[in-house]
Structures are given as structure tokens and as C-alpha cells.
Design an enzyme around this catalytic site. Structure first.
Site, mmCIF file in Angstrom:
data_model
loop_
_atom_site.group_PDB
_atom_site.id
_atom_site.type_symbol
_atom_site.label_atom_id
_atom_site.label_comp_id
_atom_site.label_asym_id
_atom_site.label_seq_id
_atom_site.Cartn_x
_atom_site.Cartn_y
_atom_site.Cartn_z
ATOM 1 N N ASP A 1 -7.044 4.254 -4.567
ATOM 2 C CA ASP A 1 -7.704 4.127 -3.252
ATOM 3 C C ASP A 1 -8.299 5.514 -3.019
ATOM 4 O O ASP A 1 -8.520 6.258 -3.989
ATOM 5 C CB ASP A 1 -6.686 3.726 -2.164
ATOM 6 N N LYS B 1 0.865 -1.191 0.000
ATOM 7 C CA LYS B 1 0.000 0.000 0.000
ATOM 8 C C LYS B 1 0.894 1.230 0.000
ATOM 9 O O LYS B 1 2.012 1.178 0.487
ATOM 10 C CB LYS B 1 -0.886 0.018 1.260
HETATM 11 P P1 NDP Z 1 -12.901 7.793 -3.058
HETATM 12 O O1 NDP Z 1 -11.839 8.790 -2.857
HETATM 13 O O2 NDP Z 1 -13.423 7.542 -4.411
HETATM 14 O O3 NDP Z 1 -14.142 8.111 -2.121
HETATM 15 C C1 NDP Z 1 -14.018 8.207 -0.749
HETATM 16 C C2 NDP Z 1 -15.340 8.597 -0.150
HETATM 17 O O4 NDP Z 1 -15.274 8.494 1.259
HETATM 18 C C3 NDP Z 1 -15.722 10.042 -0.450
HETATM 19 O O5 NDP Z 1 -17.117 10.160 -0.468
HETATM 20 C C4 NDP Z 1 -15.105 10.773 0.733
HETATM 21 O O6 NDP Z 1 -15.683 12.026 0.996
HETATM 22 C C5 NDP Z 1 -15.382 9.800 1.846
HETATM 23 N N1 NDP Z 1 -14.350 9.956 2.887
HETATM 24 C C6 NDP Z 1 -13.012 9.849 2.714
HETATM 25 N N2 NDP Z 1 -12.371 10.087 3.865
HETATM 26 C C7 NDP Z 1 -13.320 10.356 4.758
HETATM 27 C C8 NDP Z 1 -13.281 10.684 6.114
HETATM 28 N N3 NDP Z 1 -12.113 10.786 6.791
HETATM 29 N N4 NDP Z 1 -14.479 10.886 6.730
HETATM 30 C C9 NDP Z 1 -15.641 10.781 6.044
HETATM 31 N N5 NDP Z 1 -15.741 10.474 4.753
HETATM 32 C C10 NDP Z 1 -14.598 10.270 4.118
HETATM 33 O O7 NDP Z 1 -12.319 6.430 -2.424
HETATM 34 P P2 NDP Z 1 -12.825 4.935 -2.639
HETATM 35 O O8 NDP Z 1 -14.286 4.896 -2.873
HETATM 36 O O9 NDP Z 1 -11.919 4.313 -3.622
HETATM 37 O O10 NDP Z 1 -12.481 4.302 -1.222
HETATM 38 C C11 NDP Z 1 -13.429 4.228 -0.157
HETATM 39 C C12 NDP Z 1 -13.003 3.138 0.799
HETATM 40 O O11 NDP Z 1 -12.961 1.879 0.131
HETATM 41 C C13 NDP Z 1 -11.617 3.310 1.427
HETATM 42 O O12 NDP Z 1 -11.632 2.757 2.714
HETATM 43 C C14 NDP Z 1 -10.735 2.428 0.530
HETATM 44 O O13 NDP Z 1 -9.569 2.013 1.199
HETATM 45 C C15 NDP Z 1 -11.677 1.270 0.281
HETATM 46 N N6 NDP Z 1 -11.406 0.438 -0.881
HETATM 47 C C16 NDP Z 1 -11.291 0.963 -2.135
HETATM 48 C C17 NDP Z 1 -11.093 0.146 -3.220
HETATM 49 C C18 NDP Z 1 -11.055 0.666 -4.605
HETATM 50 O O14 NDP Z 1 -10.975 -0.148 -5.537
HETATM 51 N N7 NDP Z 1 -11.148 1.957 -4.842
HETATM 52 C C19 NDP Z 1 -10.925 -1.306 -3.048
HETATM 53 C C20 NDP Z 1 -11.129 -1.771 -1.703
HETATM 54 C C21 NDP Z 1 -11.338 -0.908 -0.680
HETATM 55 P P3 NDP Z 1 -14.912 13.384 0.558
HETATM 56 O O15 NDP Z 1 -15.019 13.425 -0.938
HETATM 57 O O16 NDP Z 1 -15.651 14.460 1.240
HETATM 58 O O17 NDP Z 1 -13.512 13.232 1.027
HETATM 59 O O1 2IT Z 2 -7.966 -1.544 -0.760
HETATM 60 C C1 2IT Z 2 -7.908 -2.044 -1.894
HETATM 61 O O2 2IT Z 2 -8.041 -3.262 -2.063
HETATM 62 C C2 2IT Z 2 -7.714 -1.152 -3.036
HETATM 63 N N1 2IT Z 2 -7.653 0.062 -2.832
HETATM 64 C C3 2IT Z 2 -7.545 -1.720 -4.406
HETATM 65 C C4 2IT Z 2 -6.126 -2.142 -4.644
HETATM 66 C C5 2IT Z 2 -5.806 -2.592 -6.043
HETATM 67 O O3 2IT Z 2 -4.631 -2.899 -6.249
HETATM 68 O O4 2IT Z 2 -6.678 -2.653 -6.916
#
Ligand code: NDP
Ligand code: 2IT
Length: 444
Positions: free
Chosen positions: A165, A125
Site C-alpha cells: 500500500d 490491513k
Molecule cells: P505509493 O506509496 O506508491 O504512492 C502514493 C502516492 O500518493 C505518492 O505520490 C505520494 O506522494 C502520494 N501521497 C501519499 N500520501 C499523501 C498525502 N498525505 N498527501 C498527498 N499525497 C500523498 O502508494 P500507492 O500508489 O500504492 O497507493 C495510493 C493509494 O491507492 C492509497 O490510497 C492506497 O491505499 C490505494 N490503493 C493501493 C493499492 C495498491 O495495489 N498499491 C490498491 C488499492 C488502493 P509522496 O511520495 O510525496 O508521499
Molecule cells: O487497498 C488495497 O486494496 C491494497 N492496498 C492492495 C491489497 C492487496 O492485498 O493486494
């Protein structure tokens, strides 16, 4: 003291300031005791001591110039945690809160998540405390180019393959890829989540959210429950949340709330996802805008209140520790029967205990959100083959993988006599493969 207690105590002593990392380690380590009871040889090989220590951490300076000509400096990181079963694989997070503790927690989780996917990927990561919010495209590009200038020395298609992420989506991956290619003069699958015109996989954008719902469906069906007709609350409105909402709605659920870091919207008629996509994917604006397009919905400032909305299924898809003990108790009181973690570690340890005590069906992140990284691994395969699969093929593989993850977690519970508890199941099933590979490869 048991072996697990010993290793955890040492970890606490050596990393006193890394609270997120310790939290993730605690949840994992204490569910592995049944494995160590069965495998005393692991202790002799100091397997757990090695497992919790990253193979390598790279930290670097990221200087860049903003639109006003002012020099800015951010911190850059890559935690190459474990390569026992494949090249390091895991996302990059750009968010002002990013620090080593958060990246180590994410990296540790990633090892087991990637193992669960059944595909050959190790765990890593990285990221930066850079805040993309409010920055121009040109600023984001200059930042990404500077970040990649150092990172490019440490990654590669067979070495370490980053992805998105929080704060890192298609735009950032594009800039990062462009700079890598320019510096290394090679066209390889060094990043995943790429655009479709330059090596990305169909379905990667949707994969984490869709995968979450595929997993939740498995969990519900396994327990004799139906997916359709349920009311769901989804936190966040980013990549994971949007496609979780899309699939949940397709499966016949009604999603009544979503959020961002400023507040949440409640729409009793069911979220109109086109409106959310326009706000978040096109305009990069705030979720509060939703009520302008849908006047029957309401907006409330602050994130935590979203868990006071009555629902059957809660899908936290924003960030770590967003459901604490108090929110978990309110969810239970309001009749929630299932929780599926789209975000990484969105429930505190205390919240998980509340769900356990109330027999809530609980899908832990490392199993439930593994669809994103699994599809990243499919993107790597396609890049290596110089071929691309249709969307239907990718989704068929994804749904098969999520099914297999659930089955493997349930089987691990059975094998180790823990009862149907997917926290145990996911940790044990993920760890078994990594442990076996580490043992086979000697003391490294
Ligand atoms: P994005 O940046 O696309 O979206 C994040 C969302 O969460 C936004 O709506 C953001 O709001 C909100 N957010 C972020 N930080 C905070 C905080 N401290 N408090 C409240 N709301 C918050 O990220 P992802 O959708 O990609 O990721 C979301 C989660 O999913 C994370 O935990 C990530 O690690 C996990 N994840 C992502 C994967 C992926 O493929 N993208 C895979 C597996 C897990 P704002 O815009 O206001 O910051
Ligand atoms: O938390 C996660 O699994 C991710 N942000 C996706 C990682 C990836 O390599 O697609």
C-alpha cells in the site's frame, strides 16, 4: 432510530477519536439500510455490530537501528478485520500518518472490496508509522526485518496475506518475504506483490491502476459515454497513479496532471510517463523534477490545487480525503463528468454529496480500485498451484473481474431500487456475500 443509526451511534460513542474509521463506517452503514429492511433476521443476529468490530488487532513495537547507529522505535499494526469469506487479505502501509483509525478504515473498506472481487478473501490491513522517505535501502531492510519478526507469528498463506500500500512496494515486500521465509522456514504465498523471480504474479504491479481504468470504462460505456478523447487529472505519482496514467493514455485519454505530497505538475501536452517512471520508480525523487525534463510543463507547490485544473475525468490516486467539498465544487464547475477513485476514500463525505447532487458518474474506491487485491488473489492461486499465468491471462482475468464488479454493483442498485448510484451498489453488493457467510457460520 433505525438499526443502522443505532449501530453507528454506538460506534461513534465507543471510538470517538477514530475519525477516518467513523467516516468510512458512516458511508458504508448508511447505504446498507435497504438490506436490513429486507433482512430483519440480521438485526437479531447483531450482524452489523459484529461486522464493524475487527476480529483481532495486533499492535507491536518495531525497534531497529539506523545508519548512524541510533536505535529507532516505530509502531506496528495488523488489523484482522473479517475472515467470513476467506483468509484476511489487505495491504501494509508505511507512512508517518499511520494510526489505528486509518488502518481500521482501510480494513473495513477492504472487507467489502475483497468481497466484490468475487474471489475468496477476507479483509485486513496493517502497517507502521515508519517513514521510508529518505531512508537508505539498508535502513528499510532492517526496519522490514524487525517488523516481520513480530508479524510472522500472526500471518500465513491460509491465515492472513499482506501486500503493499502507500510506502510499501516491491522493495519492501522483498525484504519482508525474505525475513518471513527465514523465520518460518517455509516457501509459501504469504505475501503478494512479490518479485517475479520469487512467486510474484505478472501484472500485479499494473493491476490497481489498470483495473481502475477498466472499471471507469465500464461505467462510462454503461452510461453511453466514450472513454477516448477525454482529459484526465490524476493525483499521486506512486504505484496506482503511474499505471492509471499508462492505461488512461492507452485508452485515448490525455492525462494533463500528476502530483506527490509536495506539489503537482501540469503538462498540457499530456504527461510523459517515461519521465515520471524514471523519477519515481528508478530515482525515488520528487515530481517537481519533471519540469527539468519537460520544460513546457509547470510545477506548483501544494497538492490541493491539482483539482482546479479543468478536466473531464478526475482520478484521485494518492490518499484519503484529498478531494474535499470545495475541490469537488471546483471540479464540477470546470465540467468534470466522471470521478474514479484509485486511492482509498479519497473523497470526503461532503465531496461525494457534491458529485451526487450534480449527477457526476462516481466510481467509489472499493469497487474501482479492487483490481489490485483481485490480482493479489490471483497471485495466491498461482502460488498454491505452483504455476504462473502469462501477463495476457492475468489481464484477461482482471478485466473480466472489473466488468463483473461493475455489473454486480449496478445489479444491486437495481435490486434495492436505489437508482444508478455505485456508492450504494458497491456497499450493498459487497456486504450481501459477507453477511450471508457470517449468518451461515453462526455467532462468531
Ligand atoms: P505509493 O506509496 O506508491 O504512492 C502514493 C502516492 O500518493 C505518492 O505520490 C505520494 O506522494 C502520494 N501521497 C501519499 N500520501 C499523501 C498525502 N498525505 N498527501 C498527498 N499525497 C500523498 O502508494 P500507492 O500508489 O500504492 O497507493 C495510493 C493509494 O491507492 C492509497 O490510497 C492506497 O491505499 C490505494 N490503493 C493501493 C493499492 C495498491 O495495489 N498499491 C490498491 C488499492 C488502493 P509522496 O511520495 O510525496 O508521499
Ligand atoms: O487497498 C488495497 O486494496 C491494497 N492496498 C492492495 C491489497 C492487496 O492485498 O493486494
Amino acid at each position: 432510530m433505525t438499526y443502522v443509526e443505532e449501530v453507528y451511534a454506538k460506534l461513534e460513542k465507543e471510538n470517538p477519536n477514530e475519525k477516518e474509521f467513523l467516516q468510512a463506517a458512516k458511508e458504508i452503514l448508511f447505504s446498507l439500510q435497504p438490506v436490513f429492511d429486507k433482512h430483519p433476521e440480521y438485526q437479531k443476529a447483531a450482524l452489523l455490530e459484529r461486522f464493524v468490530e475487527p476480529e483481532r488487532i495486533i499492535m507491536f513495537r518495531v525497534p531497529w537501528v539506523d545508519d548512524n547507529g541510533v536505535v529507532q522505535v516505530n509502531k506496528g499494526y495488523r488489523v484482522q478485520f473479517n475472515s467470513a469469506i476467506g483468509p484476511y487479505k489487505g495491504g501494509l502501509r508505511f507512512h508517518p500518518s499511520v494510526n489505528l483509525s486509518i488502518l481500521k478504515f482501510l480494513g473495513l473498506e477492504q472487507i467489502l472490496k475483497n468481497s466484490l472481487t468475487t474471489l475468496p478473501i477476507g479483509g485486513g490491513k496493517g502497517g507502521s508509522n515508519f517513514n521510508p522517505k529518505g531512508k537508505s535501502d539498508a535502513e528499510v531492510m532492517r526496519f522490514c526485518q524487525s517488523f516481520m519478526t513480530e508479524l510472522s507469528r500472526h500471518i500465513g498463506a491460509d491465515v492472513d496475506v499482506p501486500a503493499g500500500d502507500i510506502g510499501v512496494g516491491g522493495r519492501e515486500i522483498g525484504y519482508l518475504f525474505g525475513q518471513y521465509k527465514r523465520l518460518r522456514d517455509e516457501y509459501t504465498g504469504v505475501l503478494t506483490g512479490k518479485g517475479l523471480t520469487y512467486g510474484g504474479s505478472l501484472g500485479r504491479k499494473e493491476a490497481t491502476g489498470y483495473g481502475l481504468l477498466f472499471f471507469v470504462r465500464e461505467m462510462l460505456e454503461y452510461n453511453g459515454k466514450k472513454t477516448n478523447g477525454n482529459v484526465a487529472v490524476i493525483s499521486g505519482s506512486g504505484n496506482v497513479a503511474i499505471y492509471a496514467c499508462e492505461k488512461a493514455t492507452e485508452m485515448g485519454m490525455k492525462v494533463v496532471a500528476m502530483s506527490d505530497s509536495d506539489g503537482y505538475i501540469y503538462d498540457p501536452n499530456g504527461i510523459n510517463l517515461d519521465v515520471v517512471k524514471d523519477i519515481k520508480e528508478v530515482r525515488r525523487a520528487r515530481i517537481s523534477e519533471y519540469v527539468k525534463a519537460v520544460p513546457t510543463a509547470t510545477y506548483t507547490v501544494g497538492c490541493k490545487g491539482i483539482w482546479t485544473i479543468k478536466c473531464d475525468i478526475a482520478l484521485p490516486c494518492a490518499t484519503q480525503n484529498e478531494i474535499d467539498e470545495e475541490s469537488a465544487k471546483i471540479l464540477v464547475k470546470n465540467g468534470v463528468f466522471a470521478v474514479g477513485e484509485g486511492a482509498n476514500m479519497p473523497s470526503t463525505l461532503e465531496a461525494i454529496e457534491v458529485f451526487r447532487a450534480n449527477k457526476i458518474l462516481f466510481a467509489p474506491a472499493k469497487a474501482a480500485n479492487a483490481g489490485g487485491v483481485a490480482t493479489s488473489a490471483l497471485e495466491m492461486s498461482q502460488n498454491s498451484m505452483r504455476l504462473s499465468w502469462s501477463k495476457a491471462e492475468v489481464f484477461e482475468k482482471l478485466s473480466g473481474i472489473m466488468k463483473a464488479i461493475h455489473a454486480n454493483c449496478a445489479a444491486a442498485c437495481e435490486k434495492y431500487g436505489t437508482g444508478y448510484d455505485l456508492v450504494y451498489g458497491a456497499n450493498i453488493a459487497g456486504f450481501e456475500k459477507v453477511a450471508d457467510a457470517m449468518m451461515a457460520q453462526g455467532i462468531v
